[in-house]
Motif scaffolding. Sequence first.
Motif, mmCIF file in Angstrom:
data_model
loop_
_atom_site.group_PDB
_atom_site.id
_atom_site.type_symbol
_atom_site.label_atom_id
_atom_site.label_comp_id
_atom_site.label_asym_id
_atom_site.label_seq_id
_atom_site.Cartn_x
_atom_site.Cartn_y
_atom_site.Cartn_z
ATOM 1 N N UNK A 252 -6.476 -15.230 -27.331
ATOM 2 C CA UNK A 252 -5.594 -16.187 -26.664
ATOM 3 C C UNK A 252 -6.029 -16.291 -25.212
ATOM 4 N N UNK A 253 -6.351 -17.495 -24.774
ATOM 5 C CA UNK A 253 -6.801 -17.730 -23.396
ATOM 6 C C UNK A 253 -7.958 -16.803 -23.019
ATOM 7 N N UNK A 254 -8.917 -16.673 -23.925
ATOM 8 C CA UNK A 254 -10.118 -15.848 -23.731
ATOM 9 C C UNK A 254 -9.827 -14.350 -23.614
ATOM 10 N N UNK A 255 -8.659 -13.923 -24.049
ATOM 11 C CA UNK A 255 -8.306 -12.501 -24.079
ATOM 12 C C UNK A 255 -8.216 -12.093 -25.545
ATOM 13 N N UNK A 256 -8.884 -10.990 -25.882
ATOM 14 C CA UNK A 256 -8.894 -10.516 -27.278
ATOM 15 C C UNK A 256 -8.094 -9.230 -27.390
ATOM 16 N N UNK A 257 -7.352 -9.124 -28.505
ATOM 17 C CA UNK A 257 -6.612 -7.898 -28.798
ATOM 18 C C UNK A 257 -6.732 -7.607 -30.286
ATOM 19 N N UNK A 258 -6.896 -6.331 -30.604
ATOM 20 C CA UNK A 258 -6.991 -5.883 -31.986
ATOM 21 C C UNK A 258 -5.740 -5.085 -32.328
ATOM 22 N N UNK A 259 -5.196 -5.347 -33.501
ATOM 23 C CA UNK A 259 -3.988 -4.672 -33.957
ATOM 24 C C UNK A 259 -4.170 -4.212 -35.398
ATOM 25 N N UNK A 260 -3.376 -3.237 -35.799
ATOM 26 C CA UNK A 260 -3.249 -2.830 -37.192
ATOM 27 C C UNK A 260 -1.850 -3.215 -37.629
ATOM 28 N N UNK A 261 -1.778 -3.977 -38.710
ATOM 29 C CA UNK A 261 -0.469 -4.362 -39.233
ATOM 30 C C UNK A 261 0.259 -3.124 -39.735
ATOM 31 N N UNK A 262 1.561 -3.058 -39.470
ATOM 32 C CA UNK A 262 2.329 -1.903 -39.950
ATOM 33 C C UNK A 262 2.488 -1.949 -41.466
ATOM 34 N N UNK A 263 2.429 -0.793 -42.086
ATOM 35 C CA UNK A 263 2.696 -0.702 -43.509
ATOM 36 C C UNK A 263 3.096 0.719 -43.822
ATOM 37 N N UNK A 264 3.983 0.995 -44.701
ATOM 38 C CA UNK A 264 4.687 0.039 -45.553
ATOM 39 C C UNK A 264 5.857 -0.645 -44.849
ATOM 40 N N UNK A 265 6.240 -0.178 -43.655
ATOM 41 C CA UNK A 265 7.337 -0.812 -42.922
ATOM 42 C C UNK A 265 6.918 -2.183 -42.430
ATOM 43 N N UNK A 266 7.904 -3.020 -42.129
ATOM 44 C CA UNK A 266 7.622 -4.367 -41.629
ATOM 45 C C UNK A 266 7.808 -4.469 -40.121
ATOM 46 N N UNK A 267 8.501 -3.492 -39.539
ATOM 47 C CA UNK A 267 8.758 -3.522 -38.106
ATOM 48 C C UNK A 267 7.582 -2.920 -37.340
ATOM 49 N N UNK A 268 7.341 -3.502 -36.178
ATOM 50 C CA UNK A 268 6.297 -2.984 -35.298
ATOM 51 C C UNK A 268 6.863 -1.794 -34.529
ATOM 52 N N UNK A 269 6.121 -0.713 -34.485
ATOM 53 C CA UNK A 269 6.546 0.439 -33.703
ATOM 54 C C UNK A 269 6.460 0.102 -32.226
ATOM 55 N N UNK A 270 7.100 0.914 -31.411
ATOM 56 C CA UNK A 270 7.173 0.629 -29.974
ATOM 57 C C UNK A 270 5.796 0.457 -29.333
ATOM 58 N N UNK A 271 4.839 1.285 -29.742
ATOM 59 C CA UNK A 271 3.512 1.171 -29.120
ATOM 60 C C UNK A 271 2.854 -0.159 -29.468
ATOM 61 N N UNK A 272 3.130 -0.703 -30.672
ATOM 62 C CA UNK A 272 2.576 -2.016 -31.021
ATOM 63 C C UNK A 272 3.245 -3.109 -30.196
ATOM 64 N N UNK A 273 4.537 -2.983 -29.969
ATOM 65 C CA UNK A 273 5.241 -3.968 -29.148
ATOM 66 C C UNK A 273 4.703 -3.911 -27.716
ATOM 67 N N UNK A 274 4.470 -2.708 -27.208
ATOM 68 C CA UNK A 274 3.881 -2.576 -25.864
ATOM 69 C C UNK A 274 2.489 -3.199 -25.814
ATOM 70 N N UNK A 275 1.692 -2.977 -26.850
ATOM 71 C CA UNK A 275 0.355 -3.574 -26.908
ATOM 72 C C UNK A 275 0.441 -5.098 -26.956
ATOM 73 N N UNK A 276 1.408 -5.620 -27.702
ATOM 74 C CA UNK A 276 1.610 -7.077 -27.761
ATOM 75 C C UNK A 276 2.001 -7.608 -26.393
ATOM 76 N N UNK A 277 2.866 -6.869 -25.682
ATOM 77 C CA UNK A 277 3.279 -7.275 -24.330
ATOM 78 C C UNK A 277 2.073 -7.299 -23.393
ATOM 79 N N UNK A 278 1.247 -6.270 -23.451
ATOM 80 C CA UNK A 278 0.055 -6.223 -22.593
ATOM 81 C C UNK A 278 -0.898 -7.367 -22.910
ATOM 82 N N UNK A 279 -1.075 -7.662 -24.189
ATOM 83 C CA UNK A 279 -1.931 -8.770 -24.599
ATOM 84 C C UNK A 279 -1.400 -10.090 -24.029
ATOM 85 N N UNK A 280 -0.104 -10.323 -24.156
ATOM 86 C CA UNK A 280 0.479 -11.569 -23.641
ATOM 87 C C UNK A 280 0.372 -11.638 -22.121
ATOM 88 N N UNK A 281 0.605 -10.518 -21.430
ATOM 89 C CA UNK A 281 0.485 -10.516 -19.963
ATOM 90 C C UNK A 281 -0.937 -10.877 -19.538
#
Length: 84
Positions: free
Chosen positions: A49-78
């Motif tokens: 997004x906007x020339x910024x790359x981020x790699x993630x692992x989808x959570x499984x078997x749960x559907x909710x993102x753990x706090x560290x994934x949410x923080x990583x998503x926040x950093x990616x968006x920032x």
Amino acid sequence: MNSKHRKTLEAIYANPVSGNVKWRRIEALFLALGADRTERAGSSVSFVLNDVRADFHRPHPEKEALRYRVKDARNFLKQAGITP
């Protein structure tokens, strides 16, 4: 960006960091913002997004993102210049 995407964006930027954000809503937000998604091996996925790359692992078997994934998503968006 619709109202669900806005709520997801607000949840990502909320303090304290929430562990109840569904990963599929985070992915939907990234795509609504214009990110390119690349499927990787296993549960890995990359977004650009906007020339910024981020790699993630989808959570499984749960559907909710753990706090560290949410923080990583926040950093990616920032880094991509997206704020609520």
